[in-house]
Design a protein around this motif. Structure first.
Motif, PDB file in Angstrom:
ATOM      1  N   PRO A   1       0.794  -1.226   0.000  1.00  0.00           N
ATOM      2  CA  PRO A   1       0.000   0.000   0.000  1.00  0.00           C
ATOM      3  C   PRO A   1       0.832   1.286   0.000  1.00  0.00           C
ATOM      4  O   PRO A   1       0.452   2.272  -0.623  1.00  0.00           O
ATOM      5  CB  PRO A   1      -0.833  -0.107   1.283  1.00  0.00           C
ATOM      6  N   SER A   2       1.990   1.284   0.655  1.00  0.00           N
ATOM      7  CA  SER A   2       2.806   2.502   0.675  1.00  0.00           C
ATOM      8  C   SER A   2       3.417   2.772  -0.700  1.00  0.00           C
ATOM      9  O   SER A   2       3.543   3.919  -1.114  1.00  0.00           O
ATOM     10  CB  SER A   2       3.902   2.422   1.741  1.00  0.00           C
ATOM     11  N   LEU A   3       3.769   1.714  -1.438  1.00  0.00           N
ATOM     12  CA  LEU A   3       4.285   1.878  -2.799  1.00  0.00           C
ATOM     13  C   LEU A   3       3.203   2.447  -3.713  1.00  0.00           C
ATOM     14  O   LEU A   3       3.447   3.354  -4.507  1.00  0.00           O
ATOM     15  CB  LEU A   3       4.791   0.551  -3.351  1.00  0.00           C
ATOM     16  N   LEU A   4       2.003   1.943  -3.567  1.00  0.00           N
ATOM     17  CA  LEU A   4       0.881   2.434  -4.358  1.00  0.00           C
ATOM     18  C   LEU A   4       0.596   3.900  -4.038  1.00  0.00           C
ATOM     19  O   LEU A   4       0.410   4.722  -4.942  1.00  0.00           O
ATOM     20  CB  LEU A   4      -0.355   1.572  -4.098  1.00  0.00           C
ATOM     21  N   ALA A   5       0.594   4.253  -2.762  1.00  0.00           N
ATOM     22  CA  ALA A   5       0.352   5.645  -2.358  1.00  0.00           C
ATOM     23  C   ALA A   5       1.459   6.557  -2.883  1.00  0.00           C
ATOM     24  O   ALA A   5       1.175   7.649  -3.404  1.00  0.00           O
ATOM     25  CB  ALA A   5       0.254   5.751  -0.838  1.00  0.00           C
TER      26      ALA A   5
ATOM     27  N   PHE B   1       3.735  16.261  -5.481  1.00  0.00           N
ATOM     28  CA  PHE B   1       3.167  16.339  -4.143  1.00  0.00           C
ATOM     29  C   PHE B   1       3.957  15.495  -3.149  1.00  0.00           C
ATOM     30  O   PHE B   1       4.074  15.818  -1.985  1.00  0.00           O
ATOM     31  CB  PHE B   1       1.706  15.877  -4.200  1.00  0.00           C
ATOM     32  N   LYS B   2       4.549  14.404  -3.624  1.00  0.00           N
ATOM     33  CA  LYS B   2       5.315  13.487  -2.768  1.00  0.00           C
ATOM     34  C   LYS B   2       6.810  13.795  -2.836  1.00  0.00           C
ATOM     35  O   LYS B   2       7.639  12.996  -2.444  1.00  0.00           O
ATOM     36  CB  LYS B   2       5.029  12.047  -3.213  1.00  0.00           C
ATOM     37  N   ASP B   3       7.181  14.990  -3.324  1.00  0.00           N
ATOM     38  CA  ASP B   3       8.580  15.420  -3.460  1.00  0.00           C
ATOM     39  C   ASP B   3       9.402  14.518  -4.362  1.00  0.00           C
ATOM     40  O   ASP B   3      10.595  14.341  -4.161  1.00  0.00           O
ATOM     41  CB  ASP B   3       9.259  15.566  -2.098  1.00  0.00           C
ATOM     42  N   VAL B   4       8.754  13.933  -5.359  1.00  0.00           N
ATOM     43  CA  VAL B   4       9.452  13.186  -6.397  1.00  0.00           C
ATOM     44  C   VAL B   4       9.731  14.198  -7.506  1.00  0.00           C
ATOM     45  O   VAL B   4       8.849  14.926  -7.929  1.00  0.00           O
ATOM     46  CB  VAL B   4       8.582  12.028  -6.932  1.00  0.00           C
ATOM     47  N   LEU B   5      10.963  14.261  -7.958  1.00  0.00           N
ATOM     48  CA  LEU B   5      11.331  15.225  -8.982  1.00  0.00           C
ATOM     49  C   LEU B   5      11.073  14.632 -10.363  1.00  0.00           C
ATOM     50  O   LEU B   5      11.671  13.629 -10.732  1.00  0.00           O
ATOM     51  CB  LEU B   5      12.805  15.605  -8.835  1.00  0.00           C
TER      52      LEU B   5
ATOM     53  N   TYR C   1      -4.130  16.518 -16.654  1.00  0.00           N
ATOM     54  CA  TYR C   1      -3.439  16.068 -17.853  1.00  0.00           C
ATOM     55  C   TYR C   1      -3.359  14.557 -17.797  1.00  0.00           C
ATOM     56  O   TYR C   1      -2.975  13.996 -16.781  1.00  0.00           O
ATOM     57  CB  TYR C   1      -2.029  16.665 -17.923  1.00  0.00           C
ATOM     58  N   VAL C   2      -3.713  13.891 -18.876  1.00  0.00           N
ATOM     59  CA  VAL C   2      -3.675  12.438 -18.929  1.00  0.00           C
ATOM     60  C   VAL C   2      -2.361  12.013 -19.577  1.00  0.00           C
ATOM     61  O   VAL C   2      -1.983  12.542 -20.625  1.00  0.00           O
ATOM     62  CB  VAL C   2      -4.876  11.887 -19.734  1.00  0.00           C
ATOM     63  N   ILE C   3      -1.654  11.081 -18.928  1.00  0.00           N
ATOM     64  CA  ILE C   3      -0.394  10.579 -19.470  1.00  0.00           C
ATOM     65  C   ILE C   3      -0.538   9.087 -19.757  1.00  0.00           C
ATOM     66  O   ILE C   3      -1.465   8.439 -19.263  1.00  0.00           O
ATOM     67  CB  ILE C   3       0.793  10.851 -18.519  1.00  0.00           C
ATOM     68  N   ASP C   4       0.385   8.555 -20.550  1.00  0.00           N
ATOM     69  CA  ASP C   4       0.252   7.174 -21.007  1.00  0.00           C
ATOM     70  C   ASP C   4       1.094   6.152 -20.237  1.00  0.00           C
ATOM     71  O   ASP C   4       1.182   5.005 -20.641  1.00  0.00           O
ATOM     72  CB  ASP C   4       0.558   7.075 -22.497  1.00  0.00           C
ATOM     73  N   LYS C   5       1.699   6.557 -19.121  1.00  0.00           N
ATOM     74  CA  LYS C   5       2.477   5.621 -18.290  1.00  0.00           C
ATOM     75  C   LYS C   5       2.300   5.983 -16.821  1.00  0.00           C
ATOM     76  O   LYS C   5       1.909   7.082 -16.484  1.00  0.00           O
ATOM     77  CB  LYS C   5       3.961   5.696 -18.632  1.00  0.00           C
ATOM     78  N   VAL C   6       2.651   5.052 -15.972  1.00  0.00           N
ATOM     79  CA  VAL C   6       2.643   5.294 -14.541  1.00  0.00           C
ATOM     80  C   VAL C   6       4.021   5.851 -14.156  1.00  0.00           C
ATOM     81  O   VAL C   6       5.044   5.274 -14.505  1.00  0.00           O
ATOM     82  CB  VAL C   6       2.362   4.003 -13.747  1.00  0.00           C
ATOM     83  N   LEU C   7       4.027   6.980 -13.459  1.00  0.00           N
ATOM     84  CA  LEU C   7       5.288   7.545 -12.951  1.00  0.00           C
ATOM     85  C   LEU C   7       5.650   6.811 -11.673  1.00  0.00           C
ATOM     86  O   LEU C   7       4.783   6.554 -10.833  1.00  0.00           O
ATOM     87  CB  LEU C   7       5.122   9.036 -12.651  1.00  0.00           C
ATOM     88  N   LEU C   8       6.900   6.459 -11.545  1.00  0.00           N
ATOM     89  CA  LEU C   8       7.347   5.728 -10.361  1.00  0.00           C
ATOM     90  C   LEU C   8       8.282   6.579  -9.528  1.00  0.00           C
ATOM     91  O   LEU C   8       9.025   7.410 -10.046  1.00  0.00           O
ATOM     92  CB  LEU C   8       8.065   4.445 -10.772  1.00  0.00           C
ATOM     93  N   THR C   9       8.253   6.351  -8.237  1.00  0.00           N
ATOM     94  CA  THR C   9       9.208   6.995  -7.347  1.00  0.00           C
ATOM     95  C   THR C   9      10.582   6.379  -7.594  1.00  0.00           C
ATOM     96  O   THR C   9      10.678   5.338  -8.241  1.00  0.00           O
ATOM     97  CB  THR C   9       8.783   6.818  -5.874  1.00  0.00           C
ATOM     98  N   PRO C  10      11.658   7.001  -7.120  1.00  0.00           N
ATOM     99  CA  PRO C  10      12.991   6.445  -7.390  1.00  0.00           C
ATOM    100  C   PRO C  10      13.097   4.983  -6.956  1.00  0.00           C
ATOM    101  O   PRO C  10      12.681   4.625  -5.856  1.00  0.00           O
ATOM    102  CB  PRO C  10      13.920   7.321  -6.568  1.00  0.00           C
ATOM    103  N   LEU C  11      13.628   4.164  -7.842  1.00  0.00           N
ATOM    104  CA  LEU C  11      13.827   2.753  -7.519  1.00  0.00           C
ATOM    105  C   LEU C  11      15.099   2.588  -6.716  1.00  0.00           C
ATOM    106  O   LEU C  11      16.073   3.308  -6.939  1.00  0.00           O
ATOM    107  CB  LEU C  11      13.897   1.929  -8.807  1.00  0.00           C
ATOM    108  N   PRO C  12      15.106   1.643  -5.775  1.00  0.00           N
ATOM    109  CA  PRO C  12      16.318   1.437  -4.960  1.00  0.00           C
ATOM    110  C   PRO C  12      17.478   0.934  -5.769  1.00  0.00           C
ATOM    111  O   PRO C  12      17.404   0.428  -6.793  1.00  0.00           O
ATOM    112  CB  PRO C  12      15.878   0.411  -3.920  1.00  0.00           C
TER     113      PRO C  12
END
Length: 91
Positions: free
Chosen positions: A4-8, A40-44, A80-91
């Motif tokens: 759930p935290s990854l999804l959020a 909003f989650k401070d992801v650049l 704005y609709v985009i065609d991919k899911v943006l991900l937070t930085p991967l480890p």
């Protein structure tokens, strides 16, 4: 099966708290030059408005998403609709 935290985190990586910017204003204000912006989650993420017909967003992992529908007007801004899911930085 997702954490759930990854999804959020991924959900909040899609929210940018800017003033209401239309595509025209976005390209005018930035001069069409790609620029980094925190979500909003401070992801650049990086927004590239150099081509008003093909605006792109790049997440911290280098994944490129295309804006497929621009400027759906909402009560508190634009969607704005985009065609991919943006991900937070991967480890």
């Amino acid at each position: 099966e997702l954490d759930p935290s990854l999804l959020a985190d991924s959900f909040f990586a899609h929210i940018i708290t800017l003033e209401q910017l239309s595509v025209e204003r976005l390209t005018t204000v930035t001069g069409g030059i790609p620029f980094p912006i925190p979500t909003f989650k401070d992801v650049l993420v990086t927004i590239d408005p150099s081509d008003a017909e093909n605006i792109t967003v790049t997440d911290p992992n280098g994944r490129l998403a295309n804006v497929t529908i621009a400027e759906l007007v909402a009560v508190n801004g634009f969607v704005y609709v985009i065609d991919k899911v943006l991900l937070t930085p991967l480890p």
